[in-house]
Design a protein around this motif. Sequence first.
Motif, PDB file in Angstrom:
ATOM      1  N   ASN A  48      23.766 -29.054   4.882  1.00  0.00           N
ATOM      2  CA  ASN A  48      22.867 -29.834   4.017  1.00  0.00           C
ATOM      3  C   ASN A  48      23.381 -31.240   3.709  1.00  0.00           C
ATOM      4  OD1 ASN A  48      21.002 -27.709   3.789  1.00  0.00           O
ATOM      5  ND2 ASN A  48      22.213 -26.761   2.170  1.00  0.00           N
ATOM      6  N   HIS A 125      12.316 -33.540   5.993  1.00  0.00           N
ATOM      7  CA  HIS A 125      13.629 -33.648   5.370  1.00  0.00           C
ATOM      8  C   HIS A 125      13.698 -34.812   4.398  1.00  0.00           C
ATOM      9  CE1 HIS A 125      15.045 -37.217   7.582  1.00  0.00           C
ATOM     10  NE2 HIS A 125      14.527 -36.705   8.673  1.00  0.00           N
ATOM     11  N   ARG A 203      10.277 -39.049   3.102  1.00  0.00           N
ATOM     12  CA  ARG A 203      10.653 -37.830   3.838  1.00  0.00           C
ATOM     13  C   ARG A 203      10.587 -38.078   5.339  1.00  0.00           C
ATOM     14  NH1 ARG A 203      11.161 -33.000   1.200  1.00  0.00           N
ATOM     15  NH2 ARG A 203      10.568 -32.966  -1.012  1.00  0.00           N
ATOM     16  N   SER A 319      21.476 -27.140  -7.860  1.00  0.00           N
ATOM     17  CA  SER A 319      20.640 -27.674  -6.786  1.00  0.00           C
ATOM     18  C   SER A 319      19.994 -26.557  -5.986  1.00  0.00           C
ATOM     19  CB  SER A 319      21.493 -28.539  -5.838  1.00  0.00           C
ATOM     20  OG  SER A 319      22.305 -27.717  -5.019  1.00  0.00           O
ATOM     21  N   ASN A 320      19.115 -26.968  -5.099  1.00  0.00           N
ATOM     22  CA  ASN A 320      18.528 -26.026  -4.141  1.00  0.00           C
ATOM     23  C   ASN A 320      19.380 -25.933  -2.884  1.00  0.00           C
ATOM     24  OD1 ASN A 320      18.104 -28.494  -2.944  1.00  0.00           O
ATOM     25  ND2 ASN A 320      15.920 -28.207  -2.543  1.00  0.00           N
ATOM     26  N   ARG A 324      19.960 -32.377  -5.782  1.00  0.00           N
ATOM     27  CA  ARG A 324      19.730 -31.994  -7.172  1.00  0.00           C
ATOM     28  C   ARG A 324      19.108 -33.159  -7.925  1.00  0.00           C
ATOM     29  NH1 ARG A 324      24.697 -32.100 -11.406  1.00  0.00           N
ATOM     30  NH2 ARG A 324      25.724 -34.047 -10.811  1.00  0.00           N
ATOM     31  N   SER A 337      13.422 -27.768  -7.016  1.00  0.00           N
ATOM     32  CA  SER A 337      12.415 -27.393  -6.027  1.00  0.00           C
ATOM     33  C   SER A 337      11.635 -28.595  -5.507  1.00  0.00           C
ATOM     34  CB  SER A 337      11.449 -26.360  -6.621  1.00  0.00           C
ATOM     35  OG  SER A 337      10.790 -26.889  -7.757  1.00  0.00           O
ATOM     36  N   HIS A 338      11.659 -29.718  -6.257  1.00  0.00           N
ATOM     37  CA  HIS A 338      10.987 -30.912  -5.777  1.00  0.00           C
ATOM     38  C   HIS A 338      11.617 -31.439  -4.494  1.00  0.00           C
ATOM     39  CE1 HIS A 338       9.599 -31.864 -10.168  1.00  0.00           C
ATOM     40  NE2 HIS A 338       8.799 -31.017  -9.552  1.00  0.00           N
ATOM     41  N   ASP A 340      12.775 -29.459  -2.020  1.00  0.00           N
ATOM     42  CA  ASP A 340      12.688 -28.507  -0.920  1.00  0.00           C
ATOM     43  C   ASP A 340      12.217 -29.231   0.332  1.00  0.00           C
ATOM     44  OD1 ASP A 340      13.481 -26.516  -2.622  1.00  0.00           O
ATOM     45  OD2 ASP A 340      11.480 -25.622  -2.856  1.00  0.00           O
ATOM     46  N   GLU A 341      12.768 -28.836   1.450  1.00  0.00           N
ATOM     47  CA  GLU A 341      12.391 -29.473   2.711  1.00  0.00           C
ATOM     48  C   GLU A 341      11.517 -28.538   3.560  1.00  0.00           C
ATOM     49  OE1 GLU A 341      16.169 -32.451   3.321  1.00  0.00           O
ATOM     50  OE2 GLU A 341      16.280 -30.477   4.247  1.00  0.00           O
TER      51      GLU A 341
END
Length: 341
Positions: A48, A125, A203, A319-320, A324, A337-338, A340-341
């Motif tokens: 990541n 991403h 993204r 973080s996911n 974060r 969650s905002h 998330d890819e």
Amino acid sequence: MQVLGTHNSYKRWPLPELIDLLDEHRDGWARDISYEHKPLSEQLEGLNIRQFELDVFADPAGGLYADPAGARLVDDPAVAQNQTLLQQPGLKVLHSQDIDYRSTCVTLVLCLQEIRDWSLANPTHLPIMVMIEFKDGARPDWGPVEYVVPVIFDQALLLDADKEIWQVFDRDHVITPDDVRGDYVTLEQAVLENGWPTLSASRGKILFAMDNTGRHREEYLAGAPVLENRALFVSAEPGHPAAAFIKMNDALADHARIREYVALNYLVRTRSDVPTDEARTGDTTRQTLALESGAQFVSTDYVEPSPFGSGYQVVLPDSNGVARCNPVSAPSRCKPSHFDE
């Protein structure tokens, strides 16, 4: 947001045989370069990582770094495997000539192609920042090592980095200084008053930044004071017309200033460990300050556990796994969650 990056992201360990041989002439010479990273695509996919640092040397005729002194001393097979690429003209990726030359991607084009291909396969991403450091420092010979003298970067050679970026990436795949500046007179004014492109608009995209300050930065800015038609952002202090990104590697000394600059809309990169100190001692003081500073990019050599037995590792908290909510600049409604890819 805040994400993790890697420092000297391409780097591999020096061969143990070379370390042992040269320790006879300068004991402990490899202490601060005893780390390595997985290939860039593996860092993106499995670890990541969303920020890289690549060191480049000019090689306009090709072959200048094709026969490292250290490789001759220990018959390093990696050099023979990369001869075709090393003989070609273009920017080469390595940490230092002749003794710390091992790389997972030996040319800038090859590194960029690896990032591009992963990006295209993962189009949602988070934005990825790639820092480029231009290296041309000569080194004094010692022991059995006779160093190659690097080619000095002039403006034309610096702009070869832009050319190689556009050789690999389509224009709409990259966030450039022109994109951020828009109709504002200066890049700094755009960042302070309008901010950066939104997350949704960013993204799947890459942005590039120069690691150097001083002579290299001024050469790159010559004729383009607010980075008109340039691919790279540069590290510039507030008040400079091209200020948007700031390299602030010392999270111990600069913690408060980083928080101040992030709150103003600048992008900041800092480091959580230098060079192998924390990895050997396990001290997390710098890491904690780096993460709390709000720097959007926190760079480490130890996204995986330290090989020195200290247990040191940098993990993004709360973080996911990828990003974060920034502890300084994120709005209260932000959730991991905002990202998330």
